[in-house]
Design a protein around this motif. Sequence first.
Motif, PDB file in Angstrom:
ATOM      1  N   ARG A   1      -8.410  10.937  62.582  1.00 30.23           N
ATOM      2  CA  ARG A   1      -7.661  11.128  63.810  1.00 30.23           C
ATOM      3  C   ARG A   1      -6.173  10.873  63.609  1.00 30.23           C
ATOM      4  NH1 ARG A   1      -9.263  13.775  68.032  1.00 30.23           N
ATOM      5  NH2 ARG A   1     -11.256  12.686  67.952  1.00 30.23           N
ATOM      6  N   PHE A   2      -5.857   9.836  62.865  1.00 34.73           N
ATOM      7  CA  PHE A   2      -4.471   9.460  62.572  1.00 34.73           C
ATOM      8  C   PHE A   2      -4.504   8.596  61.320  1.00 34.73           C
ATOM      9  CE2 PHE A   2      -0.676   6.741  63.102  1.00 34.73           C
ATOM     10  CZ  PHE A   2       0.285   7.730  63.221  1.00 34.73           C
ATOM     11  N   ILE A   3      -3.443   8.675  60.527  1.00 33.22           N
ATOM     12  CA  ILE A   3      -3.418   7.922  59.268  1.00 33.22           C
ATOM     13  C   ILE A   3      -2.488   6.727  59.430  1.00 33.22           C
ATOM     14  CG2 ILE A   3      -2.911   8.020  56.811  1.00 33.22           C
ATOM     15  CD1 ILE A   3      -3.455  11.045  56.982  1.00 33.22           C
ATOM     16  N   ASP A   4      -3.079   5.565  59.574  1.00 32.10           N
ATOM     17  CA  ASP A   4      -2.306   4.342  59.724  1.00 32.10           C
ATOM     18  C   ASP A   4      -1.862   3.846  58.340  1.00 32.10           C
ATOM     19  OD1 ASP A   4      -4.759   3.876  62.020  1.00 32.10           O
ATOM     20  OD2 ASP A   4      -2.669   3.793  62.662  1.00 32.10           O
ATOM     21  N   GLU A   5      -0.635   3.431  58.256  1.00 31.81           N
ATOM     22  CA  GLU A   5      -0.126   2.990  56.961  1.00 31.81           C
ATOM     23  C   GLU A   5      -0.855   1.772  56.419  1.00 31.81           C
ATOM     24  OE1 GLU A   5       4.069   2.466  57.056  1.00 31.81           O
ATOM     25  OE2 GLU A   5       4.499   4.566  57.494  1.00 31.81           O
ATOM     26  N   ASP A   6      -1.345   0.921  57.323  1.00 32.54           N
ATOM     27  CA  ASP A   6      -2.038  -0.280  56.839  1.00 32.54           C
ATOM     28  C   ASP A   6      -3.539  -0.040  56.725  1.00 32.54           C
ATOM     29  OD1 ASP A   6      -1.997  -2.058  60.067  1.00 32.54           O
ATOM     30  OD2 ASP A   6      -2.590  -0.052  59.501  1.00 32.54           O
TER      31      ASP A   6
END
Length: 291
Positions: A286-291
């Motif tokens: 859905r979304f790529i979180d940096e952490d």
Amino acid sequence: MPTVKIGLVQMSCTANKEENLQKAITKIRTAAAQGAQIVCLQELFTSLYFCDVEDYENFKLAEPIPGPATEKLSLIAREAGVVIIASLFEKRTQGLYHNTTAVIDADGTYLGKYRKMHIPDDPSYYEKFYFTPGDIGYKIFKTKFATFGVLICWDQWYPEAARITALMGAEILFYPTAIGWATSQDEDTNTEQYNAWQTIQKSHAVANGVHVVSVNRVGLEQDGAMKFWGGSFISNPFGTVLYQASHETEEVKVMEIDLGKTDRYRTHWPFLRDRRIDSYQPITKRFIDED
């Protein structure tokens, strides 16, 4: 490679379901008389665009697919020798409804359906109230005249849907559509919205090297609060608009396209060759979180 003659039917609708169906049938015959081999109708052409309100009475507009409408359209397809792409409100079972397009081959055979995958929920477009998202995946249809894919309206904003359908072997992408302007909007906003709508679909043509055919309704609905902007168009596989309908009037247009253009553009602009399919796994998130 063959050429194929595409018929676009851009029309206005009334509250009378049977009247709309008969009007569409008349226009299919007109397109066939002009040489059309594949005729595409707009999204939900048998009714007004009812998703402007959340009203349980509107579920009465739905019908099974195959069902009464496809039976009548099958007769016309066989009589006129044309493939028909028909967007309908599907009643799958009690309490389960879809925004669905049926495809009928030129001999009247019902080939199958595609259920709209992306369902919007915006002011005057409350589709999530009515439609369950499609659960049969993306589809291609091998007809007498061409193999094509069908996607529906809100699907047209998603390059993933176009890519998958093209990779399945679609030679043409069809987009039955119902989209318009709020009559309270200014002209600059209207122009920006239409241009974005056309641009995203032309980008699907370029990225996949296929013709794109988008067919929209036209006219004032919702007690004059919404003007469906028409503007139906055909793009070649490199994003050149071969034909664009008006924003104001009903139209039946027949245009011959050359399916051999796909091989030419894909050879000279080898986007499919250079795809890095090993790197695309993040697209499933859905979304790529940096952490």
